[in-house]
Design a protein around this motif. Structure first.
Motif, PDB file in Angstrom:
ATOM      1  N   ASN A  17      -6.169   5.740  -0.863  1.00 29.72           N
ATOM      2  CA  ASN A  17      -5.597   7.060  -0.610  1.00 29.72           C
ATOM      3  C   ASN A  17      -5.358   7.198   0.889  1.00 29.72           C
ATOM      4  O   ASN A  17      -6.309   7.063   1.677  1.00 29.72           O
ATOM      5  N   VAL A  18      -4.120   7.440   1.275  1.00 32.62           N
ATOM      6  CA  VAL A  18      -3.757   7.491   2.692  1.00 32.62           C
ATOM      7  C   VAL A  18      -3.036   8.805   2.977  1.00 32.62           C
ATOM      8  O   VAL A  18      -2.083   9.164   2.270  1.00 32.62           O
ATOM      9  N   LEU A  19      -3.491   9.503   4.003  1.00 33.61           N
ATOM     10  CA  LEU A  19      -2.816  10.727   4.458  1.00 33.61           C
ATOM     11  C   LEU A  19      -2.040  10.421   5.737  1.00 33.61           C
ATOM     12  O   LEU A  19      -2.602   9.836   6.674  1.00 33.61           O
ATOM     13  N   VAL A  20      -0.779  10.815   5.771  1.00 32.95           N
ATOM     14  CA  VAL A  20       0.057  10.630   6.959  1.00 32.95           C
ATOM     15  C   VAL A  20       0.546  12.003   7.405  1.00 32.95           C
ATOM     16  O   VAL A  20       1.278  12.675   6.669  1.00 32.95           O
ATOM     17  N   THR A  21       0.126  12.456   8.599  1.00 34.15           N
ATOM     18  CA  THR A  21       0.713  13.685   9.134  1.00 34.15           C
ATOM     19  C   THR A  21       2.013  13.319   9.850  1.00 34.15           C
ATOM     20  O   THR A  21       2.136  12.234  10.415  1.00 34.15           O
ATOM     21  N   GLY A  22       2.973  14.222   9.801  1.00 36.05           N
ATOM     22  CA  GLY A  22       4.271  13.920  10.404  1.00 36.05           C
ATOM     23  C   GLY A  22       5.054  12.895   9.607  1.00 36.05           C
ATOM     24  O   GLY A  22       5.881  12.166  10.144  1.00 36.05           O
ATOM     25  N   HIS A  23       4.830  12.857   8.297  1.00 35.48           N
ATOM     26  CA  HIS A  23       5.435  11.810   7.460  1.00 35.48           C
ATOM     27  C   HIS A  23       6.937  12.012   7.237  1.00 35.48           C
ATOM     28  O   HIS A  23       7.601  11.103   6.761  1.00 35.48           O
ATOM     29  N   THR A  24       7.461  13.203   7.570  1.00 34.05           N
ATOM     30  CA  THR A  24       8.897  13.427   7.371  1.00 34.05           C
ATOM     31  C   THR A  24       9.728  12.972   8.569  1.00 34.05           C
ATOM     32  O   THR A  24      10.959  13.024   8.524  1.00 34.05           O
ATOM     33  N   GLY A  25       9.060  12.546   9.644  1.00 36.85           N
ATOM     34  CA  GLY A  25       9.776  12.070  10.820  1.00 36.85           C
ATOM     35  C   GLY A  25      10.237  10.625  10.661  1.00 36.85           C
ATOM     36  O   GLY A  25       9.999   9.973   9.632  1.00 36.85           O
ATOM     37  N   PHE A  26      10.883  10.116  11.675  1.00 35.78           N
ATOM     38  CA  PHE A  26      11.434   8.753  11.675  1.00 35.78           C
ATOM     39  C   PHE A  26      10.330   7.711  11.467  1.00 35.78           C
ATOM     40  O   PHE A  26      10.344   6.931  10.511  1.00 35.78           O
ATOM     41  N   LYS A  27       9.344   7.723  12.345  1.00 39.76           N
ATOM     42  CA  LYS A  27       8.251   6.752  12.266  1.00 39.76           C
ATOM     43  C   LYS A  27       7.408   6.986  11.013  1.00 39.76           C
ATOM     44  O   LYS A  27       6.983   6.045  10.336  1.00 39.76           O
ATOM     45  N   GLY A  28       7.160   8.257  10.690  1.00 41.48           N
ATOM     46  CA  GLY A  28       6.348   8.593   9.540  1.00 41.48           C
ATOM     47  C   GLY A  28       6.966   8.145   8.228  1.00 41.48           C
ATOM     48  O   GLY A  28       6.251   7.730   7.301  1.00 41.48           O
ATOM     49  N   THR A  29       8.295   8.220   8.142  1.00 40.67           N
ATOM     50  CA  THR A  29       8.971   7.778   6.922  1.00 40.67           C
ATOM     51  C   THR A  29       8.853   6.275   6.751  1.00 40.67           C
ATOM     52  O   THR A  29       8.530   5.779   5.662  1.00 40.67           O
ATOM     53  N   TRP A  30       9.117   5.516   7.809  1.00 42.71           N
ATOM     54  CA  TRP A  30       8.979   4.059   7.739  1.00 42.71           C
ATOM     55  C   TRP A  30       7.550   3.674   7.345  1.00 42.71           C
ATOM     56  O   TRP A  30       7.331   2.804   6.492  1.00 42.71           O
ATOM     57  N   LEU A  31       6.548   4.329   7.948  1.00 39.72           N
ATOM     58  CA  LEU A  31       5.150   4.013   7.644  1.00 39.72           C
ATOM     59  C   LEU A  31       4.823   4.348   6.188  1.00 39.72           C
ATOM     60  O   LEU A  31       4.192   3.547   5.486  1.00 39.72           O
ATOM     61  N   SER A  32       5.237   5.521   5.742  1.00 37.48           N
ATOM     62  CA  SER A  32       4.943   5.941   4.368  1.00 37.48           C
ATOM     63  C   SER A  32       5.584   4.996   3.358  1.00 37.48           C
ATOM     64  O   SER A  32       4.973   4.660   2.328  1.00 37.48           O
ATOM     65  N   LEU A  33       6.805   4.567   3.635  1.00 36.66           N
ATOM     66  CA  LEU A  33       7.506   3.654   2.730  1.00 36.66           C
ATOM     67  C   LEU A  33       6.795   2.302   2.673  1.00 36.66           C
ATOM     68  O   LEU A  33       6.632   1.712   1.592  1.00 36.66           O
ATOM     69  N   TRP A  34       6.360   1.811   3.821  1.00 41.20           N
ATOM     70  CA  TRP A  34       5.637   0.540   3.888  1.00 41.20           C
ATOM     71  C   TRP A  34       4.324   0.635   3.098  1.00 41.20           C
ATOM     72  O   TRP A  34       4.005  -0.228   2.274  1.00 41.20           O
ATOM     73  N   LEU A  35       3.581   1.715   3.326  1.00 41.72           N
ATOM     74  CA  LEU A  35       2.316   1.916   2.619  1.00 41.72           C
ATOM     75  C   LEU A  35       2.529   2.006   1.110  1.00 41.72           C
ATOM     76  O   LEU A  35       1.827   1.371   0.319  1.00 41.72           O
ATOM     77  N   GLN A  36       3.525   2.795   0.714  1.00 45.13           N
ATOM     78  CA  GLN A  36       3.789   2.978  -0.709  1.00 45.13           C
ATOM     79  C   GLN A  36       4.201   1.657  -1.353  1.00 45.13           C
ATOM     80  O   GLN A  36       3.797   1.351  -2.485  1.00 45.13           O
ATOM     81  N   GLY A  37       4.946   0.844  -0.612  1.00 46.16           N
ATOM     82  CA  GLY A  37       5.376  -0.450  -1.126  1.00 46.16           C
ATOM     83  C   GLY A  37       4.220  -1.417  -1.358  1.00 46.16           C
ATOM     84  O   GLY A  37       4.337  -2.354  -2.159  1.00 46.16           O
ATOM     85  N   MET A  38       3.099  -1.192  -0.650  1.00 43.18           N
ATOM     86  CA  MET A  38       1.913  -2.033  -0.845  1.00 43.18           C
ATOM     87  C   MET A  38       0.966  -1.467  -1.896  1.00 43.18           C
ATOM     88  O   MET A  38      -0.099  -2.021  -2.142  1.00 43.18           O
ATOM     89  N   GLY A  39       1.349  -0.334  -2.502  1.00 37.58           N
ATOM     90  CA  GLY A  39       0.532   0.225  -3.574  1.00 37.58           C
ATOM     91  C   GLY A  39      -0.434   1.307  -3.155  1.00 37.58           C
ATOM     92  O   GLY A  39      -1.303   1.704  -3.951  1.00 37.58           O
ATOM     93  N   ALA A  40      -0.314   1.803  -1.916  1.00 39.99           N
ATOM     94  CA  ALA A  40      -1.176   2.907  -1.483  1.00 39.99           C
ATOM     95  C   ALA A  40      -0.710   4.212  -2.118  1.00 39.99           C
ATOM     96  O   ALA A  40       0.473   4.383  -2.430  1.00 39.99           O
ATOM     97  N   ASN A  41      -1.657   5.127  -2.305  1.00 36.36           N
ATOM     98  CA  ASN A  41      -1.324   6.478  -2.750  1.00 36.36           C
ATOM     99  C   ASN A  41      -1.133   7.330  -1.494  1.00 36.36           C
ATOM    100  O   ASN A  41      -2.108   7.671  -0.822  1.00 36.36           O
ATOM    101  N   VAL A  42       0.126   7.620  -1.168  1.00 41.16           N
ATOM    102  CA  VAL A  42       0.433   8.282   0.108  1.00 41.16           C
ATOM    103  C   VAL A  42       0.613   9.781  -0.085  1.00 41.16           C
ATOM    104  O   VAL A  42       1.391  10.227  -0.936  1.00 41.16           O
TER     105      VAL A  42
END
Length: 371
Positions: A17-42
């Motif tokens: 389970n991973v929480l990302v603040t600022g996930h709608t921004g440029f860097k946050g979107t790339w990070l969230s997509l990478w995490l989700q692609g590895m099977g994390a619950n974002v």
């Protein structure tokens, strides 16, 4: 500390389970997509996307991550979101990230960056007390947090903090806040089974597809080129550490893996490019225009502009030696990948696929470097 643990371990992230603040921004979107692609619950906590168009919306991220739309300054909402998400790991990216905007709105910049960070760290503290199993928090800072000495050598994690403009200064303050909360977490660890390991990360100037921020060099370049205009350079001789957005994110993910298992890594870390990719604004834009081709061109703006540091370099020796991290894509590749993304976007290609493809290319390239 163990040395040369290099690879991002996708199995580590699966089911986390991973929480990302600022996930709608440029860097946050790339990070969230990478995490989700590895099977994390974002789970994301952020305001609405900061730009239009927005990478978050183009990648249809609302389909694959759980989002709370709220302000980092809203302590009750933030605390509730953390308790509900029950994260194992937190990445704190929410910030007012622009130097020029900080001159126009210094109070808001300090509120978001400093008190926003206090709120996040205190909300984690309260969540842990109520049984939420947060083990690692990574605060995303900036190379601009250092006292601007314009030295030829790169800044080291132990160098003096400072920052002249409100943005840079606010981020230096967040580093002090992080240091204080690290002690709070450590002091309280004996009263519960949970010990939160807290680190801060300082990256260079990131580039990549999907960044539409105002007053940021590469987005300004692409906007001008697509509109058939010359790129306007405000600080042509300013020297910056340029890197593709996936470079520091790779560092954050590696650090999180280490931090989760060993609180010795609860420190400050630099993630910057090779020295050869720390070059002037004019060199970067000239390179980009040449690679784009056609009528792409630039001109130097002669007007007066607010002060920014002339030289920013990062010494990443510590990250190399203790995390096994090193840059994967040089500046030439970073520019090529950014252009490839923008041209794909112009051709109406699927933006989530564009990002996922480049993440995969980056990961596969990293593996090749590891052998």
């Amino acid at each position: 500390m163990p040395e040369h643990r290099i690879r991002i371990n996708a199995d580590f992230w699966k089911g986390k389970n991973v929480l990302v603040t600022g996930h709608t921004g440029f860097k946050g979107t790339w990070l969230s997509l990478w995490l989700q692609g590895m099977g994390a619950n974002v789970t994301g906590y952020s305001l609405e996307p900061p730009t239009n168009p927005s990478l978050f919306e183009l990648c249809r991220m609302e389909e694959i991550v759980s989002s709370t739309t709220a302000d980092i300054r809203n302590m009750p909402a933030l605390t509730a979101a953390i308790k509900e998400a029950a994260p194992d790991i937190v990445f704190h990216l929410a910030a007012q990230p622009l130097v020029r905007a900080s001159y126009m709105n210094p109070i808001e910049t300090y509120e978001i960056n400093t008190m926003g960070t206090v709120n996040l760290l205190e909300a984690v503290r309260q969540a842990v007390k109520s049984g939420v199993p947060v083990k690692a928090v990574i605060h995303v800072s900036t190379d601009k947090c250092y006292s601007q000495l314009d030295e030829a050598r790169g800044y080291r994690e132990t160098d003096r903090l400072g920052g002249g403009d409100p943005y840079s200064n606010s981020k230096a303050l967040t580093e002090l806040i992080v240091s204080s909360y690290r002690q709070i977490y450590e002091n309280e660890a004996g009263h519960s089974n949970a010990k939160v390991a807290l680190a801060s990360v300082r990256a260079g100037n990131v580039i990549g597809g999907g960044d539409w921020a105002e007053d940021r060099l590469i987005p300004d370049c692409f906007r001008a080129i697509l509109q058939g205009n010359a790129v306007n350079l405000r600080y042509p001789q300013a020297v910056r550490p340029w890197q593709h957005v996936l470079e520091p994110l790779h560092g954050y993910l590696l650090l999180a893996q280490h931090l989760y298992e060993d609180s010795q890594f609860a420190q400050a870390w630099n993630f910057g490019p090779e020295d050869s990719d720390t070059v002037t604004v004019e060199e970067v834009v000239s390179h980009l225009c040449s690679k784009w081709g056609g009528q792409a061109s630039y001109l130097v703006d002669q007007a007066e502009h607010p002060h920014e540091a002339h030289v920013l370099r990062l010494d990443c020796t510590k990250s190399r030696n203790l995390l096994g991290w090193s840059p994967r894509w040089n500046l030439d590749t970073a520019i090529s990948k950014s252009i490839e993304w923008v041209k794909g976007y112009e051709l109406k290609e699927d933006c989530r696929e564009l990002c996922s493809k480049q993440i995969q290319e980056f990961v596969e390239g990293s593996e090749l470097h590891d052998h």
